[in-house]
Scaffold this motif. Sequence first.
Motif, mmCIF file in Angstrom:
data_model
loop_
_atom_site.group_PDB
_atom_site.id
_atom_site.type_symbol
_atom_site.label_atom_id
_atom_site.label_comp_id
_atom_site.label_asym_id
_atom_site.label_seq_id
_atom_site.Cartn_x
_atom_site.Cartn_y
_atom_site.Cartn_z
ATOM 1 N N HIS A 5 66.065 -8.157 78.640
ATOM 2 C CA HIS A 5 67.235 -7.681 78.078
ATOM 3 C C HIS A 5 67.039 -7.737 76.384
ATOM 4 C CE1 HIS A 5 71.471 -6.418 76.978
ATOM 5 N NE2 HIS A 5 71.150 -7.685 75.933
ATOM 6 N N CYS A 6 66.638 -8.644 75.852
ATOM 7 C CA CYS A 6 66.556 -8.755 74.635
ATOM 8 C C CYS A 6 65.459 -7.910 74.062
ATOM 9 C CB CYS A 6 66.149 -10.199 74.276
ATOM 10 S SG CYS A 6 66.410 -10.513 72.593
ATOM 11 N N GLY A 7 64.391 -7.870 74.615
ATOM 12 C CA GLY A 7 63.192 -6.955 74.109
ATOM 13 C C GLY A 7 63.681 -5.492 74.268
ATOM 14 N N MET A 8 64.431 -5.069 75.157
ATOM 15 C CA MET A 8 64.844 -3.723 75.418
ATOM 16 C C MET A 8 65.688 -3.467 74.249
ATOM 17 S SD MET A 8 66.459 -2.656 78.994
ATOM 18 C CE MET A 8 67.982 -2.991 78.337
ATOM 19 N N VAL A 9 66.761 -4.210 73.926
ATOM 20 C CA VAL A 9 67.695 -4.241 72.949
ATOM 21 C C VAL A 9 66.963 -3.991 71.592
ATOM 22 C CG1 VAL A 9 69.447 -5.112 71.302
ATOM 23 C CG2 VAL A 9 69.544 -5.122 74.175
ATOM 24 N N LEU A 31 81.713 -4.485 71.506
ATOM 25 C CA LEU A 31 81.164 -5.599 72.158
ATOM 26 C C LEU A 31 82.062 -6.843 71.805
ATOM 27 C CD1 LEU A 31 77.198 -5.635 71.920
ATOM 28 C CD2 LEU A 31 78.552 -5.119 73.951
ATOM 29 N N SER A 32 82.287 -6.968 70.525
ATOM 30 C CA SER A 32 83.474 -7.890 70.125
ATOM 31 C C SER A 32 84.858 -7.560 70.747
ATOM 32 C CB SER A 32 83.288 -8.066 68.605
ATOM 33 O OG SER A 32 82.182 -8.825 68.353
ATOM 34 N N SER A 33 85.046 -6.299 70.734
ATOM 35 C CA SER A 33 86.616 -6.045 70.749
ATOM 36 C C SER A 33 87.463 -6.611 71.907
ATOM 37 C CB SER A 33 86.981 -4.728 70.751
ATOM 38 O OG SER A 33 86.430 -3.805 71.825
ATOM 39 N N ILE A 65 83.402 -12.737 78.204
ATOM 40 C CA ILE A 65 82.322 -13.470 78.982
ATOM 41 C C ILE A 65 81.893 -12.697 80.287
ATOM 42 C CG2 ILE A 65 81.851 -15.713 80.292
ATOM 43 C CD1 ILE A 65 83.611 -17.149 78.225
ATOM 44 N N ARG A 66 82.904 -12.008 80.844
ATOM 45 C CA ARG A 66 82.374 -11.244 82.055
ATOM 46 C C ARG A 66 81.475 -9.981 81.644
ATOM 47 N NH1 ARG A 66 87.412 -12.007 84.161
ATOM 48 N NH2 ARG A 66 88.171 -10.083 83.216
ATOM 49 N N ASN A 67 82.023 -9.264 80.540
ATOM 50 C CA ASN A 67 81.429 -8.191 80.275
ATOM 51 C C ASN A 67 79.839 -8.423 79.811
ATOM 52 O OD1 ASN A 67 83.804 -6.856 80.339
ATOM 53 N ND2 ASN A 67 83.974 -6.464 78.607
ATOM 54 N N MET A 68 79.885 -9.558 79.035
ATOM 55 C CA MET A 68 78.478 -9.881 78.468
ATOM 56 C C MET A 68 77.620 -10.392 79.659
ATOM 57 S SD MET A 68 77.790 -9.169 75.474
ATOM 58 C CE MET A 68 76.470 -9.182 74.389
ATOM 59 N N SER A 69 78.003 -10.901 80.695
ATOM 60 C CA SER A 69 77.310 -11.623 81.579
ATOM 61 C C SER A 69 76.492 -10.189 82.222
ATOM 62 C CB SER A 69 78.058 -12.366 82.444
ATOM 63 O OG SER A 69 77.310 -12.625 83.540
ATOM 64 N N LYS A 70 77.710 -9.229 82.681
ATOM 65 C CA LYS A 70 77.100 -7.825 83.369
ATOM 66 C C LYS A 70 76.268 -7.176 82.734
ATOM 67 C CE LYS A 70 79.966 -4.632 85.944
ATOM 68 N NZ LYS A 70 81.177 -4.016 85.728
#
Length: 293
Positions: free
Chosen positions: A221-225, A262-264, A276-281
């Motif tokens: 994910h990180c590489g893609m971002v 993302l932070s909102s 937490i749910r959004n980020m995990s997804k």
Amino acid sequence: EQIVVLITGCSSGIGLSLAVRLASDPAKMYKVYATMRNLAKKERLLDCVKGLHKDTLDILQMDITDQQSILDARDRVREKRVNILVCNAGVGLMGPLEAQSLATMRRILEVNLLGTISTIQAFLPGMKAQGHGRVLVTGSIGGLQGLPFNEVYCASKFAVEGACESLAILLQHFNIHVSLIECGPVNTDFLDNLQRAEPGDSSLQQVDAHTRSLYDTYLQHCGMVFQNAAQDTEDIVKVFLDAIQSSNPAFRYYTNNALIPLSSPKISALDGSQYIRNMSKIIFSTNGKGEQK
Ligand code: NAD
């Protein structure tokens, strides 16, 4: 009179680009003290400013984890004043928490948190005495929201937010403005310089298989971002310039508007669970090619 700017962490990345941009100002508005821990790495900066006059740039040694080195650099500022202090130096750390040694965690906090705070500390008396000043800090999305496998990095960057917000309240009374330039992914040496647990590392072998598999997904994910969304240092420098040139700078600047949504949920759903749910997804529901499962 030139605006004296002292920047930390100028051997690469954002610090280097900002130093080059300010030192190359056609009107020679700025006198830049580009500081770096290791002067042996100054060639890259010197290559970028080829042909520049000496009157806009000086390079100084400064290790932000060494208080004496901070004070020595401060004392070498010939103008005997710093109008703008840019606390930019920092390091990343990635991997399962169980794989991190105490010494490594301490090192990250020492650079990112204590290094930043003690740099500010060293320049505050001068700024207070001169009756004005700017403190600009390179902030991170990791200082605004938690990111898995970045616990210690995020802790250090959240802590910087707390220190800066606290200082900003007081320093209004001294005409000193504190601003955070909040960055998402930026194309720099950051990923190469950060300490990262690699798949074959012995520290990782002690970690359970489920965590290791989630870490693999995270790394993809990180590489893609970074591949899709990383900004160039020039984009970040523009935001620094906005803050520098504003007569009434904001406390926070976001280099990338994509960071805000993302932070909102952290603000709209104060119990924290939605974020937490959004980020995990977002991070873990991918098939490795970046497509949602
Ligand atoms: P970078 O690795 O190119 O630059 C960081 C600089 O800090 C390096 O030049 C390094 O030598 C220096 N440094 C490390 N320890 C130091 C110490 N003890 N004393 C003095 N200097 C030291 O990466 P960058 O992306 O330019 O990082 C600059 C800042 O931006 C960091 O604070 C980082 O946390 C932040 N940031 C970066 C990203 C990104 O994706 N690149 C995202 C958000 C925030």
